[in-house]
Scaffold this active site. Structure first.
Site, mmCIF file in Angstrom:
data_model
loop_
_atom_site.group_PDB
_atom_site.id
_atom_site.type_symbol
_atom_site.label_atom_id
_atom_site.label_comp_id
_atom_site.label_asym_id
_atom_site.label_seq_id
_atom_site.Cartn_x
_atom_site.Cartn_y
_atom_site.Cartn_z
ATOM 1 N N ASP A 8 -51.544 -4.724 -30.333
ATOM 2 C CA ASP A 8 -52.152 -6.036 -30.100
ATOM 3 C C ASP A 8 -53.809 -5.571 -29.497
ATOM 4 O O ASP A 8 -54.723 -6.470 -29.428
ATOM 5 C CB ASP A 8 -51.726 -7.149 -29.199
ATOM 6 C CG ASP A 8 -50.312 -7.552 -29.931
ATOM 7 O OD1 ASP A 8 -49.315 -7.563 -29.549
ATOM 8 O OD2 ASP A 8 -50.662 -8.083 -31.203
ATOM 9 N N HIS A 53 -45.329 -1.632 -23.731
ATOM 10 C CA HIS A 53 -44.377 -1.944 -24.541
ATOM 11 C C HIS A 53 -43.011 -1.634 -24.223
ATOM 12 O O HIS A 53 -42.760 -0.644 -23.136
ATOM 13 C CB HIS A 53 -44.499 -1.153 -25.932
ATOM 14 C CG HIS A 53 -44.291 -1.676 -27.186
ATOM 15 N ND1 HIS A 53 -42.742 -1.645 -27.496
ATOM 16 C CD2 HIS A 53 -44.614 -2.599 -28.114
ATOM 17 C CE1 HIS A 53 -42.375 -2.152 -28.473
ATOM 18 N NE2 HIS A 53 -43.583 -2.945 -28.958
HETATM 19 C C1 SDX Z 1 -45.747 -7.020 -29.367
HETATM 20 O O1 SDX Z 1 -40.886 -5.639 -29.143
HETATM 21 C C2 SDX Z 1 -41.859 -5.407 -29.991
HETATM 22 O O2 SDX Z 1 -41.606 -4.672 -30.751
HETATM 23 C C3 SDX Z 1 -42.920 -6.548 -29.800
HETATM 24 C C4 SDX Z 1 -44.203 -5.940 -30.804
HETATM 25 C C5 SDX Z 1 -43.908 -6.096 -32.369
HETATM 26 O O3 SDX Z 1 -44.412 -5.361 -33.123
HETATM 27 O O4 SDX Z 1 -42.773 -7.155 -32.247
HETATM 28 O O5 SDX Z 1 -44.475 -4.747 -30.550
HETATM 29 C C6 SDX Z 1 -45.560 -6.802 -30.537
HETATM 30 O O6 SDX Z 1 -45.148 -7.970 -28.764
HETATM 31 C C7 SDX Z 1 -46.443 -5.924 -28.480
HETATM 32 C C8 SDX Z 1 -46.379 -6.383 -26.939
HETATM 33 C C9 SDX Z 1 -47.605 -7.396 -26.720
HETATM 34 N N1 SDX Z 1 -47.573 -7.820 -25.262
HETATM 35 C C10 SDX Z 1 -48.705 -7.662 -24.458
HETATM 36 O O7 SDX Z 1 -49.672 -6.805 -24.741
HETATM 37 C C11 SDX Z 1 -48.639 -8.250 -23.097
HETATM 38 C C12 SDX Z 1 -48.828 -7.312 -22.121
HETATM 39 N N2 SDX Z 1 -47.915 -6.524 -21.882
HETATM 40 C C13 SDX Z 1 -46.664 -6.808 -21.093
HETATM 41 O O8 SDX Z 1 -46.587 -8.005 -20.570
HETATM 42 C C14 SDX Z 1 -45.690 -6.120 -21.288
HETATM 43 O O9 SDX Z 1 -45.945 -4.672 -21.358
HETATM 44 C C15 SDX Z 1 -44.384 -6.146 -22.150
HETATM 45 C C16 SDX Z 1 -44.026 -7.582 -22.329
HETATM 46 C C17 SDX Z 1 -45.195 -5.686 -23.399
HETATM 47 C C18 SDX Z 1 -43.322 -5.246 -21.918
HETATM 48 O O10 SDX Z 1 -42.644 -5.674 -20.975
HETATM 49 P P1 SDX Z 1 -41.419 -5.301 -20.200
HETATM 50 O O11 SDX Z 1 -40.883 -3.939 -21.098
HETATM 51 O O12 SDX Z 1 -40.619 -6.249 -19.818
HETATM 52 O O13 SDX Z 1 -42.089 -4.421 -18.749
HETATM 53 P P2 SDX Z 1 -42.275 -5.083 -17.416
HETATM 54 O O14 SDX Z 1 -42.849 -6.471 -17.452
HETATM 55 O O15 SDX Z 1 -40.955 -5.149 -16.836
HETATM 56 O O16 SDX Z 1 -43.121 -4.130 -16.700
HETATM 57 C C19 SDX Z 1 -42.980 -2.832 -16.055
HETATM 58 C C20 SDX Z 1 -44.128 -2.724 -15.160
HETATM 59 C C21 SDX Z 1 -44.346 -3.663 -14.241
HETATM 60 O O17 SDX Z 1 -44.980 -3.199 -12.823
HETATM 61 P P3 SDX Z 1 -43.917 -2.961 -11.716
HETATM 62 O O18 SDX Z 1 -43.362 -4.091 -11.275
HETATM 63 O O19 SDX Z 1 -42.937 -1.748 -12.198
HETATM 64 O O20 SDX Z 1 -44.876 -2.566 -10.500
HETATM 65 O O21 SDX Z 1 -45.200 -2.398 -15.757
HETATM 66 C C22 SDX Z 1 -46.274 -3.457 -15.466
HETATM 67 C C23 SDX Z 1 -45.398 -4.501 -14.883
HETATM 68 O O22 SDX Z 1 -46.239 -5.215 -13.921
HETATM 69 N N3 SDX Z 1 -46.847 -3.702 -16.723
HETATM 70 C C24 SDX Z 1 -48.021 -4.115 -16.693
HETATM 71 C C25 SDX Z 1 -48.544 -4.603 -17.981
HETATM 72 N N4 SDX Z 1 -47.475 -4.351 -18.739
HETATM 73 C C26 SDX Z 1 -46.295 -4.112 -17.806
HETATM 74 N N5 SDX Z 1 -49.037 -4.093 -15.885
HETATM 75 C C27 SDX Z 1 -50.307 -4.326 -16.373
HETATM 76 N N6 SDX Z 1 -50.716 -4.843 -17.712
HETATM 77 C C28 SDX Z 1 -49.791 -4.580 -18.569
HETATM 78 N N7 SDX Z 1 -49.927 -5.220 -19.735
#
Ligand code: SDX
Length: 429
Positions: free
Chosen positions: A363, A306
């Site tokens: 989620d 998140h």
């Molecule tokens: C919601 O914003 C809100 O409040 C949203 C929400 C709401 O109520 O409105 O809470 C609802 O949208 C919840 C989130 C649902 N999405 C997911 O579950 C999709 C999976 N999660 C990710 O894609 C991610 O964690 C996000 C989109 C939620 C957050 O993304 P960020 O903050 O942009 O983080 P990032 O993509 O820059 O990741 C940082 C690091 C990366 O690794 P490195 O490049 O540093 O090596 O963390 C890793 C990413 O690869 N990473 C994950 C991951 N999420 C981040 N690796 C594996 N699995 C994951 N789920």
């Protein structure tokens, strides 16, 4: 003495005011930076940028705190209902008896669709994406209620709000019935908000739907837990569109589009698809975790991570318990819940996740509850949209009522070609 921030640019020092919120969040106010220095700031994905001051919802990502108008989410989940929480989020206080009665009456008054709007479902193919139908039908409310474009008068805002909250359920249920070729089930009198939604979704002439209080409570809790969440992608979209003074219906329709993406509201469906895939293939938990850590796999653990929560998502905790409760009370077991729990346990013990502060978000478990309720997989994100409706409305109103109401128009840093001739811009054969 108010705090300030100093920045030195091209040898010159600039002093910028610091804003402190009621929860002691601090922000450097850069609204004069460009006019004073010619510089703008850059923040890809707005991870460090406050787009507005808001008094609707507060999140502390480090402490796992979520409050609607100052009331903690766990207390609201225990004591309130979705419709009452919606009132709190939109108007800033819990309704007294008269306000609640007026609100309930208005929701019932507006739960039907204009018959012409009902006929619009015939124009969609049965397999149309439910979020596409939802966005289109909410936008078409702008066609049927043009007297509610201007919401300066409180009673008109109340009417538009009641229409959106009441009809979003009807639109969702009618689109589901259309997709399975069943006759629509109209709202029934005397049912609560969520009872009527489930009635419209699952009642049919040849098999009347019996409302189970546990199922109703679980569905209502799902809506309640999704009701608002600060400046998430879809809510920021609603504010952006509303800042141009576009009407509430079309602004919310834009929010539905923003929610659709799998990184946002689409994640609940993506989690179930992920868990179903693991179950079908018989993947071991170790295999899944290894795939997540292999960057080449591009595989993400959906429902994890998140932008704001860096210790735990308080909603995930409440939903995880609801999973156990609703399955136990329905006398059901779901192998996907077992897989989800094992995945969570393994991930929280793995450095990859701990270092990146990746925890289950709202989620991760929500899909399992919705599956237990009988919501079809491709409607999961529509459930999120129904839940988020109060937050979208409240944020639109905050933009609308803002004394300094300005259109949102971010700047950029241009990194494209410098000036060149028309001829030079043509790709050579
Ligand atoms: C919601 O914003 C809100 O409040 C949203 C929400 C709401 O109520 O409105 O809470 C609802 O949208 C919840 C989130 C649902 N999405 C997911 O579950 C999709 C999976 N999660 C990710 O894609 C991610 O964690 C996000 C989109 C939620 C957050 O993304 P960020 O903050 O942009 O983080 P990032 O993509 O820059 O990741 C940082 C690091 C990366 O690794 P490195 O490049 O540093 O090596 O963390 C890793 C990413 O690869 N990473 C994950 C991951 N999420 C981040 N690796 C594996 N699995 C994951 N789920």
């Amino acid at each position: 003495m108010s705090q300030t921030a100093k920045i030195i640019l091209d040898g010159k020092e600039y002093e910028l005011p610091v804003i402190v919120g009621t929860e002691n969040e601090k922000a450097v106010d850069i609204s004069q930076l460009r006019s004073q220095s010619g510089y703008i700031t850059y923040d890809d994905g707005y991870g460090n940028t406050g787009s507005c001051k808001s008094d609707i919802t507060f999140i502390d990502g480090e402490k796992g705190i979520l409050r609607y108008r100052g009331v903690d989410i766990a207390e609201i989940a225990e004591k309130s209902s979705f419709l009452e929480a919606a009132y709190l989020i939109i108007w800033g206080h819990l309704p007294n008896k008269a306000e609640r009665q007026e609100f309930d009456d208005l929701i019932q008054q507006h739960e039907m669709l204009h018959e012409n709007m009902k006929h619009q479902f015939q124009g969609f193919p049965p397999q149309a994406a439910p979020m596409a139908v939802l966005s289109a039908m909410i936008n078409s409310m702008s066609c049927f209620h043009s007297h509610l474009y201007d919401l300066d008068e409180p009673h008109k805002f109340l009417e538009a709000t009641a229409k959106l909250l009441a009809k979003v359920r009807t639109i969702a249920a009618f689109s589901y019935k259309h997709s399975i070729g069943e006759p629509i089930s109209y709202p029934a009198p005397g049912l609560s908000y969520t009872e009527n939604f489930l009635h419209m979704m699952f009642d049919a002439p040849n098999h009347p739907y019996t409302l189970d209080p546990e199922v109703v409570r679980a569905m209502d809790l799902m809506f309640l837990l999704h009701a608002d969440h600060e400046q998430n992608c879809s809510t920021s979209t609603v504010r952006m569109v509303g800042s141009s003074q576009a009407n509430l219906f079309t602004s919310v329709a834009a929010g539905v589009s923003g929610l659709w993406g799998r990184l946002h509201g689409g994640a609940n469906q993506a989690v179930l698809e992920m868990l179903e895939g693991i179950h079908k293939r018989g993947d071991s938990i170790e295999t899944v975790i290894a795939k997540v850590k292999d960057k080449d796999s591009k595989f993400r653990l959906m429902g994890f991570g998140h932008r704001v929560y860096k210790n735990f998502d308080p909603r995930a905790k409440i939903i995880k318990k609801a999973c156990d409760d609703v399955l136990k009370k329905l006398g059901r077991k779901d192998p996907l819940l077992d897989i989800a729990k094992e995945l969570e346990q393994a991930a929280l013990a793995d450095d990859y996740f701990v270092e990146r502060k990746l925890y289950p978000n709202v989620d991760f478990y929500s899909g399992i509850v919705m599956r237990a309720i009988g919501i079809p997989l491709n409607m999961f994100t529509v459930m999120f949209a129904i839940g988020r409706m109060p937050g979208w409305i409240a944020n639109w109103k905050e933009v609308h009522d803002s004394p300094s109401q300005r259109i949102y128009r971010p700047r950029q840093v241009y990194v494209g070609p410098v000036q060149r001739s028309y001829e030079d811009a043509r790709k050579q054969d």
